[in-house]
Design a protein around this motif. Sequence first.
Motif, PDB file in Angstrom:
ATOM      1  N   UNK A  99       0.838  -1.213   0.000  1.00  0.00           N
ATOM      2  CA  UNK A  99       0.000   0.000   0.000  1.00  0.00           C
ATOM      3  C   UNK A  99       0.865   1.253   0.000  1.00  0.00           C
ATOM      4  N   UNK A 100       1.896   1.246   0.816  1.00  0.00           N
ATOM      5  CA  UNK A 100       2.784   2.402   0.875  1.00  0.00           C
ATOM      6  C   UNK A 100       3.485   2.618  -0.461  1.00  0.00           C
ATOM      7  N   UNK A 101       3.937   1.535  -1.067  1.00  0.00           N
ATOM      8  CA  UNK A 101       4.618   1.640  -2.361  1.00  0.00           C
ATOM      9  C   UNK A 101       3.664   2.185  -3.414  1.00  0.00           C
ATOM     10  N   UNK A 102       2.432   1.706  -3.429  1.00  0.00           N
ATOM     11  CA  UNK A 102       1.436   2.177  -4.391  1.00  0.00           C
ATOM     12  C   UNK A 102       1.123   3.647  -4.131  1.00  0.00           C
ATOM     13  N   UNK A 103       0.976   4.001  -2.860  1.00  0.00           N
ATOM     14  CA  UNK A 103       0.678   5.393  -2.504  1.00  0.00           C
ATOM     15  C   UNK A 103       1.809   6.317  -2.959  1.00  0.00           C
ATOM     16  N   UNK A 104       3.051   5.869  -2.804  1.00  0.00           N
ATOM     17  CA  UNK A 104       4.189   6.684  -3.233  1.00  0.00           C
ATOM     18  C   UNK A 104       4.239   6.815  -4.748  1.00  0.00           C
ATOM     19  N   UNK A 105       3.843   5.775  -5.455  1.00  0.00           N
ATOM     20  CA  UNK A 105       3.833   5.846  -6.921  1.00  0.00           C
ATOM     21  C   UNK A 105       2.698   6.723  -7.412  1.00  0.00           C
ATOM     22  N   UNK A 106       1.571   6.690  -6.724  1.00  0.00           N
ATOM     23  CA  UNK A 106       0.401   7.463  -7.148  1.00  0.00           C
ATOM     24  C   UNK A 106       0.562   8.937  -6.810  1.00  0.00           C
ATOM     25  N   UNK A 107       1.277   9.232  -5.745  1.00  0.00           N
ATOM     26  CA  UNK A 107       1.412  10.606  -5.273  1.00  0.00           C
ATOM     27  C   UNK A 107       1.905  11.557  -6.368  1.00  0.00           C
ATOM     28  N   UNK A 123       1.672  11.267  -9.534  1.00  0.00           N
ATOM     29  CA  UNK A 123       0.634  11.336 -10.569  1.00  0.00           C
ATOM     30  C   UNK A 123      -0.488  12.241 -10.093  1.00  0.00           C
ATOM     31  N   UNK A 124      -0.867  12.137  -8.836  1.00  0.00           N
ATOM     32  CA  UNK A 124      -1.925  12.989  -8.294  1.00  0.00           C
ATOM     33  C   UNK A 124      -1.498  14.450  -8.288  1.00  0.00           C
ATOM     34  N   UNK A 125      -0.255  14.684  -7.894  1.00  0.00           N
ATOM     35  CA  UNK A 125       0.242  16.056  -7.861  1.00  0.00           C
ATOM     36  C   UNK A 125       0.251  16.635  -9.264  1.00  0.00           C
ATOM     37  N   UNK A 126       0.729  15.860 -10.218  1.00  0.00           N
ATOM     38  CA  UNK A 126       0.762  16.318 -11.611  1.00  0.00           C
ATOM     39  C   UNK A 126      -0.652  16.581 -12.112  1.00  0.00           C
ATOM     40  N   UNK A 127      -1.594  15.725 -11.773  1.00  0.00           N
ATOM     41  CA  UNK A 127      -2.978  15.912 -12.207  1.00  0.00           C
ATOM     42  C   UNK A 127      -3.559  17.166 -11.583  1.00  0.00           C
ATOM     43  N   UNK A 128      -3.285  17.391 -10.307  1.00  0.00           N
ATOM     44  CA  UNK A 128      -3.786  18.591  -9.631  1.00  0.00           C
ATOM     45  C   UNK A 128      -3.199  19.844 -10.253  1.00  0.00           C
TER      46      UNK A 128
END
Length: 89
Positions: free
Chosen positions: A65-73, A75-80
């Motif tokens: 979960x932590x690894x996925x959250x770090x990978x998604x972060x 992408x989320x920042x870029x999307x925002x």
Amino acid sequence: MEQYEKEISGAKNLRKEIISKAKNEAESMLNETNRMIENTIRQIRESQAEKEKTKEARQKLDEFRQAVAEEIKPVEIASEEKVIRLTRE
């Protein structure tokens, strides 16, 4: 006197049989008790092993979960950031 000696002899034999039977029963009970103890120990060990496996699985899941959250972060920042840029335009 002979009759008395026969009765004493019979009593001694009976006593030996009773003691022998009691020893056999005690040994049987001891063996059964040992089997039960060994079985209980085995069950406890298996239970502990299952707890350890569960703990390890949970730890791996948390790490994933932590690894996925770090990978998604990122992408989320870029999307925002894209959404903010688009709303400014």
